[in-house]
Motif scaffolding. Structure first.
Motif, PDB file in Angstrom:
ATOM      1  N   SER A   1      -3.407   0.578  -3.737  1.00 36.11           N
ATOM      2  CA  SER A   1      -3.003  -0.800  -3.441  1.00 36.11           C
ATOM      3  C   SER A   1      -3.506  -1.712  -4.544  1.00 36.11           C
ATOM      4  O   SER A   1      -4.671  -1.601  -4.966  1.00 36.11           O
ATOM      5  N   THR A  54       0.856  -1.191   0.000  1.00 42.04           N
ATOM      6  CA  THR A  54       0.000   0.000   0.000  1.00 42.04           C
ATOM      7  C   THR A  54       0.890   1.239   0.000  1.00 42.04           C
ATOM      8  O   THR A  54       1.914   1.273   0.690  1.00 42.04           O
ATOM      9  N   GLY A  82      -5.981   0.798   2.923  1.00 40.65           N
ATOM     10  CA  GLY A  82      -5.246   0.290   1.779  1.00 40.65           C
ATOM     11  C   GLY A  82      -5.669  -1.122   1.414  1.00 40.65           C
ATOM     12  O   GLY A  82      -5.860  -1.447   0.236  1.00 40.65           O
ATOM     13  N   GLY A 120      -7.435  -2.090  -2.074  1.00 40.54           N
ATOM     14  CA  GLY A 120      -6.807  -3.061  -2.954  1.00 40.54           C
ATOM     15  C   GLY A 120      -7.704  -4.229  -3.312  1.00 40.54           C
ATOM     16  O   GLY A 120      -7.644  -4.752  -4.425  1.00 40.54           O
TER      17      GLY A 120
END
Length: 495
Positions: free
Chosen positions: A153, A124, A199, A203
């Motif tokens: 991310s 991240t 993050g 992601g």
């Protein structure tokens, strides 16, 4: 807090996180930041191995660059929401890349020694402009850090703005006073995600998805106070994860989960009432009741719109549903509610109830006692589902729901009873669902929802199979019985 020299430092940070829309950043700065406060670019990179060794061991590792200075930090992960208190291990290093040698005095030293962190990689990256200043509140000094920027991310990114209030010295309760002062001036919301959390969710794409209740980790070594605070944070995190999807997109499943989170929290208030009831308890409980009531009609109309309806009836209900959502959004956006969430985390951490003898007692004995009370409220009434009037059946449904949430909150206290707990939990859920459908039939009439035909009527052919379902679910429930009693006896050496 960053290390002030090249030497390692170990400290305990106590901070409260608030989120705000990017459009409100200038207003916050104008209202609160001193003249001359300037934004400093800051890059933060979080690291882990491909096998997520750090996450599995409950830690995060980051390197933060501010101008030409790099600080490496190790922190334990947390389930807390809004208010965080945790140890941090910091070392100044020479670059944005992690320095494994500098982890020798951290909790990660054994992982380094075993070679488990040899393949660290960036997972991240956060790029923000940070504006910092110090607040003086009630004789305490509080660091205010306003971050505005992006986090990325696994090929996904998100813009965000958040204000972190960190105690430098003085009384931790002053963090609550500072946060409330901010919330009274600028429409901020309780923050429930660390940057590492954000993050990971960015992601995986999870921030765009509905968030159901996550497991609650109440351990047998916790006090009653620690257990309640853990549950409260879990409920608030579930609510706040779903709130943006309601506000931005009016997603009905997000509203449902936000409502579930509030119901779970209210159930926790009841479950822990003997230990947490203080001068603030009733006020906070009534405020939660108020807010939960704002969500009810919109959710009920969403449910009824799933039925077969004439075009005319459907159009009329859609108009009502849209008006109900307007009401929901107004409540979610209100200063009253935003302040309530801040009050809740502050009260859970610093309320007068935490100074009582009960709050410090082990949670395990208390949990067994409260589960027994809940079971007694269900056991005798549940044997006569078919004979109950609507009001009594509704009360039974509420008690069953409280039992379901209590089991979900406390299941980690009974690891030896996993199979029985799952069977009991499944039967509780089935009973709640059957009673819920029966309640929907009754509620439809009170809301004036078009009933279509006689199958909507209580006592109709539509109701009888639901009663049989409820009877079967209760029989299954009674067949398993209060599993926690034997587990508690075994843990206490009574068996």
């Amino acid at each position: 807090m960053d290390a002030s020299s090249s030497a390692d430092s170990v400290d305990r940070e106590i901070e409260l996180k608030l989120e705000l829309d990017a459009a409100e950043v200038e207003r916050l700065l104008e209202q609160l930041a001193p003249r001359g406060a300037s934004a400093v670019p800051q890059t933060t990179v979080y690291y882990d191995t491909p096998a997520a060794v750090l996450r599995k061991h409950g830690f995060t590792l980051r390197v933060r660059q501010t101008r030409d200075r790099f600080v490496q930090t190790v922190k334990p992960t947390t389930d807390s929401a809004g208010l965080l208190s945790r140890a941090e291990y910091e070392t100044e290093i020479s670059s944005i890349d992690p320095d494994l040698a500098a982890l020798s005095d951290s909790p990660l030293s054994h992982l380094v020694k075993d070679g488990q962190l040899d393949d660290l990689k960036a997972v991240t990256r956060s790029e923000v402009k940070r504006t910092s200043w110090v607040l003086e509140v009630g004789g305490s000094r509080i660091q205010a850090d306003l971050d505005q920027g992006s986090i990325a991310s696994h090929g996904h990114s998100q813009e965000f703005a958040e204000l972190e209030l960190e105690l430098l010295s003085g009384d931790p309760a002053c963090l609550l006073r500072a946060a409330k002062d901010v919330a009274e001036r600028v429409p901020v919301r309780l923050g429930v995600l660390t940057k590492a959390d954000r993050g990971a969710l960015v992601g995986s794409g999870a921030l765009r998805k509905i968030a159901k209740a996550a497991p609650v980790h109440v351990r047998d070594d916790m006090s009653i106070a620690e257990a309640f605070e853990t549950i409260l944070h879990a409920c608030l995190k579930q609510y706040r994860r779903n709130e943006p999807l309601v506000l931005a997109k009016r997603k009905k499943d997000a509203l449902h989960q936000a409502r579930v989170a509030m119901r779970r929290l209210r159930s926790a208030f009841t479950l822990f009432k003997p230990a947490i009831s203080d001068v603030e308890y009733q006020f906070l409980r009534e405020e939660l009741r108020w807010f939960s009531g704002q969500l009810g009609e919109a959710r009920n109309l969403d449910v009824y719109l799933e039925r077969e309806l004439s075009d005319k009836d459907r159009e009329a209900l859609i108009v009502r549903r849209d008006q109900a959502y307007d009401h929901v959004l107004a409540a979610m956006d209100s200063q009253r509610f935003r302040l309530l969430l801040i009050e809740l985390v502050g009260w859970a951490a610093f309320g007068t109830w935490r100074k009582t003898r009960n709050a410090a007692k082990p949670v395990e004995d208390y949990a067994a006692h409260r589960l027994n009370r809940l079971w007694s409220s269900i056991e005798h009434v549940g044997r006569h589902v078919a004979d109950l009037d609507e009001e009594t059946r509704h009360e039974l449904r509420i008690q069953v729901k409280k039992m379901r949430y209590a089991i979900e909150f406390l299941r980690d206290l009974y690891p030896a009873a996993t199979r029985a707990e799952k069977s009991f939990g499944g039967a509780v859920e089935d009973l709640q669902e059957s009673l819920g459908k029966l309640n929907d039939l009754a509620t439809a009439r009170t809301l004036g929802v078009p009933q279509g035909d006689e199958n909507w009527l209580i006592g109709s052919p539509d109701e009888r199979p639901l009663i049989r379902e409820a009877e079967r679910a209760f029989n299954d429930l009674e067949g398993v019985g209060p599993f926690w009693r034997e587990a508690h006896k075994a843990d206490s050496g009574e068996a």
